[in-house]
Design an enzyme around this catalytic site. Structure first.
Site, PDB file in Angstrom:
ATOM      1  N   LYS A 160      50.211  48.525  47.188  1.00 44.16           N
ATOM      2  CA  LYS A 160      51.007  47.339  47.541  1.00 44.16           C
ATOM      3  C   LYS A 160      51.937  46.897  46.394  1.00 44.16           C
ATOM      4  CE  LYS A 160      47.885  45.437  51.031  1.00 44.16           C
ATOM      5  NZ  LYS A 160      47.122  44.285  51.513  1.00 44.16           N
ATOM      6  N   ARG A 213      34.529  35.005  40.171  1.00 46.65           N
ATOM      7  CA  ARG A 213      33.458  35.509  39.302  1.00 46.65           C
ATOM      8  C   ARG A 213      33.928  35.510  37.845  1.00 46.65           C
ATOM      9  NH1 ARG A 213      31.689  41.526  40.778  1.00 46.65           N
ATOM     10  NH2 ARG A 213      33.819  41.871  40.030  1.00 46.65           N
TER      11      ARG A 213
END
Ligand code: NAP
Length: 281
Positions: A63, A148
């Site tokens: 992408k 995270r």
């Protein structure tokens, strides 16, 4: 016959050909839509491919490469720095990113209003970056981003608020510890844009926070209709617990519209895909 394809590596798992062939049948447009495993350098592949093709979808890990080679970019693609749809027309490569708009359409079709909603967004990767602008364009109240690795969330926020005016005061970042230790916090909609479900793991968000949400949405989807996250939230009695198949179908519908200028019926495609996935479990 429009020659189209989805390019990625790996690509075998992709449902895009089935979805686009459904749209083509519905709109009576002749297309060929292949899955292509790209093993060469992306730009040189496109230089050959565009000589005979009309456009393509682009998925992991290309992408960003597609973003770099596009001559003209949509606003969504510019902000996301990622392109999932290419159109080759009049010697120009057009790059779009329909992922975020696909998500917004899915919320709409599922009857989930975003207006004045408090959003918790989990994950600070490409998917989060792709959905942020369409979410802010939907008049939400605010977004709290957790990841995270907190530094990545801070980095993403800094980039985004510089690019999009008036988002500074309504875009917050929290550490997972501060989130889970603050029992006063609540969110209307929780979006899991992390890859946790891919690894069959739950993101580290306390049940107390999850339970208070009106809707949770996992961008990941499975053939069973539930991810580990949507199943867990349903067991906590969250009213709407939705996996990302609807987003996949609607981002595809927007790509199809860019190539053909035809609108398609995403609801009937979703029904079709749900039964297709059940049969092919
Ligand atoms: P990415 O750029 O690789 O980012 C992955 C993100 O997930 C990072 O924030 C990472 O955190 C976090 N993460 C990874 N494993 C985790 C775990 N076990 N627990 C908690 N967090 C974890 O990936 P992406 O492109 O953003 O894609 C994310 C998800 O969205 C994928 O599951 C993808 O399939 C899905 N997606 C769906 C659609 C659709 O149409 N439905 C479209 C696009 C993407 P760290 O920063 O700490 O590593």
């Amino acid at each position: 016959m429009l020659e189209l394809a989805v390019l990625g590596n790996p690509i075998e798992h992709s449902l895009s050909p089935i979805i686009h062939n459904f749209f083509a049948k519905e709109t009576n447009i002749q297309i060929s839509y292949e899955k292509i495993l790209v093993q060469d350098e992306f730009e040189s592949f496109i230089n050959t491919f565009k000589k005979h093709a009309y456009g393509c979808n682009v998925t992991i890990p290309f992408k960003e490469d597609a973003y770099k080679i596009a001559d003209k970019l949509s606003d969504e693609a510019k902000i996301a720095k990622a392109v999932n749809t290419l159109l080759f027309k009049d010697n120009i490569i057009y790059g779009h990113n329909t992922d975020g708009l696909g998500l917004i359409l899915d919320f709409k079709d599922k009857g989930i209003s975003l207006l004045n909603k408090k959003i918790l967004l989990i994950g600070a990767g490409g998917a989060s970056l792709g959905i942020l602008k369409p979410l802010f364009d939907s008049n939400i109240l605010d977004i709290t981003l957790v990841n995270r690795t907190k530094e990545k969330a801070l980095y993403l926020r800094d980039y985004f608020v510089q690019e999009i005016k008036n988002t500074k005061d309504i875009f917050h970042v929290l550490s997972l510890d501060s989130l889970n230790n603050n029992l006063d916090l609540s969110f209307d909609i929780i979006i899991n844009a992390s890859a946790s479900s891919l690894y069959n793991e739950l993101p580290n968000i306390s049940d107390a926070i999850l339970k208070k949400a009106h809707c949770v949405y996992d961008l990941m989807y499975t053939k069973d209709g539930d991810t580990i996250f949507t199943k867990h939230c349903r067991e906590l009695n969250v009213q709407h617990s939705i996996q990302g198949l609807g987003m996949l179908i609607r981002q595809a519908a927007l790509s199809f519209e860019l190539w053909t200028e035809k609108k398609v019926n995403t609801l009937s495609c979703e029904q079709y895909m749900l039964s297709y996935l059940k049969e092919n479990r």
